[in-house]
Design a protein around this motif. Structure first.
Motif, PDB file in Angstrom:
ATOM      1  N   THR A  44      51.371  -6.912 -36.578  1.00  0.00           N
ATOM      2  CA  THR A  44      52.786  -7.178 -36.304  1.00  0.00           C
ATOM      3  C   THR A  44      53.668  -6.688 -37.447  1.00  0.00           C
ATOM      4  O   THR A  44      54.770  -6.190 -37.221  1.00  0.00           O
ATOM      5  CB  THR A  44      53.037  -8.679 -36.064  1.00  0.00           C
ATOM      6  OG1 THR A  44      52.569  -9.417 -37.189  1.00  0.00           O
ATOM      7  CG2 THR A  44      52.354  -9.158 -34.801  1.00  0.00           C
ATOM      8  N   LYS A  45      53.176  -6.793 -38.697  1.00  0.00           N
ATOM      9  CA  LYS A  45      53.942  -6.277 -39.836  1.00  0.00           C
ATOM     10  C   LYS A  45      54.085  -4.752 -39.772  1.00  0.00           C
ATOM     11  O   LYS A  45      55.138  -4.212 -40.099  1.00  0.00           O
ATOM     12  CB  LYS A  45      53.278  -6.666 -41.159  1.00  0.00           C
ATOM     13  CG  LYS A  45      53.475  -8.105 -41.539  1.00  0.00           C
ATOM     14  CD  LYS A  45      52.830  -8.384 -42.883  1.00  0.00           C
ATOM     15  CE  LYS A  45      52.983  -9.821 -43.304  1.00  0.00           C
ATOM     16  NZ  LYS A  45      52.349 -10.085 -44.602  1.00  0.00           N
ATOM     17  N   ASP A 102      48.265 -10.460 -37.752  1.00  0.00           N
ATOM     18  CA  ASP A 102      49.469 -10.572 -38.586  1.00  0.00           C
ATOM     19  C   ASP A 102      49.819  -9.218 -39.199  1.00  0.00           C
ATOM     20  O   ASP A 102      50.978  -8.809 -39.205  1.00  0.00           O
ATOM     21  CB  ASP A 102      49.227 -11.619 -39.685  1.00  0.00           C
ATOM     22  CG  ASP A 102      50.449 -11.833 -40.547  1.00  0.00           C
ATOM     23  OD1 ASP A 102      51.564 -11.890 -39.987  1.00  0.00           O
ATOM     24  OD2 ASP A 102      50.292 -11.959 -41.775  1.00  0.00           O
ATOM     25  N   ASP A 105      43.121 -13.545 -37.215  1.00  0.00           N
ATOM     26  CA  ASP A 105      44.533 -13.894 -37.420  1.00  0.00           C
ATOM     27  C   ASP A 105      45.184 -12.967 -38.441  1.00  0.00           C
ATOM     28  O   ASP A 105      46.327 -12.528 -38.256  1.00  0.00           O
ATOM     29  CB  ASP A 105      44.670 -15.346 -37.869  1.00  0.00           C
ATOM     30  CG  ASP A 105      44.352 -16.328 -36.758  1.00  0.00           C
ATOM     31  OD1 ASP A 105      44.341 -15.906 -35.580  1.00  0.00           O
ATOM     32  OD2 ASP A 105      44.100 -17.508 -37.063  1.00  0.00           O
ATOM     33  N   LYS A 106      44.477 -12.649 -39.524  1.00  0.00           N
ATOM     34  CA  LYS A 106      45.017 -11.739 -40.541  1.00  0.00           C
ATOM     35  C   LYS A 106      45.216 -10.337 -39.986  1.00  0.00           C
ATOM     36  O   LYS A 106      46.214  -9.680 -40.268  1.00  0.00           O
ATOM     37  CB  LYS A 106      44.091 -11.674 -41.765  1.00  0.00           C
ATOM     38  CG  LYS A 106      44.105 -12.908 -42.602  1.00  0.00           C
ATOM     39  CD  LYS A 106      45.450 -13.069 -43.262  1.00  0.00           C
ATOM     40  CE  LYS A 106      45.457 -14.288 -44.150  1.00  0.00           C
ATOM     41  NZ  LYS A 106      46.740 -14.491 -44.782  1.00  0.00           N
TER      42      LYS A 106
END
Length: 107
Positions: free
Chosen positions: A54-55, A51, A47-48
Motif C-alpha cells: 500500500t505504501k 503494508d 501484514d508487513k
C-alpha cells in the motif's frame, strides 16, 4: 485355481485402496491445515508485505525516499547520460540486426 486368483486379486485391490486412502488423508490434512488461522509469525510477515504494497502504491515509487535519494538519483542518471550519449535510460534499447549478404558460392 479360481479361488487362488480371486484371493490374489482381492489382496492387490486392498493394497491399492490402502495406498489411495493414505494419500487422500495426507492431502486433506494439508488442505485443512491451510484453512486454519496462520501462525503469528506468518501473519506478521503477510501484514508487513501488504503494508509495504500500500505504501508503494501511495508513493508511486520508492518507499520513504527523501530528497537526498532523489538528488543522488538525478546525479547518477546525468552521469550515465554523459557516458552513453543520452537517450531514454528507462527504456530497453532497440536492437536492429541486418542479415549479412553472401557472395555466390563457387563449386
Amino acid at each position: 485355481m479360481a479361488l487362488h486368483a480371486f484371493l490374489q486379486l482381492s489382496s492387490m485391490l486392498r493394497s491399492a485402496a490402502s495406498l489411495t486412502l493414505r494419500r487422500n488423508i495426507g492431502l486433506s490434512a494439508v488442505v485443512l491445515n491451510r484453512a486454519k488461522e496462520l501462525d503469528p509469525v506468518q501473519k506478521l510477515f503477510l501484514d508487513k508485505i501488504r503494508d509495504y504494497n500500500t505504501k508503494i502504491k501511495a508513493s508511486g515509487g520508492i518507499v520513504d525516499a527523501g530528497p537526498a535519494y532523489q538528488k543522488n538519483m538525478t546525479e547518477e542518471v546525468s552521469k550515465l547520460e554523459r557516458l552513453y550519449g543520452g537517450g531514454d535510460l528507462t527504456k530497453f534499447p532497440d536492437f536492429k540486426f541486418q542479415d549479412p549478404k553472401f557472395d555466390g558460392v563457387a563449386k
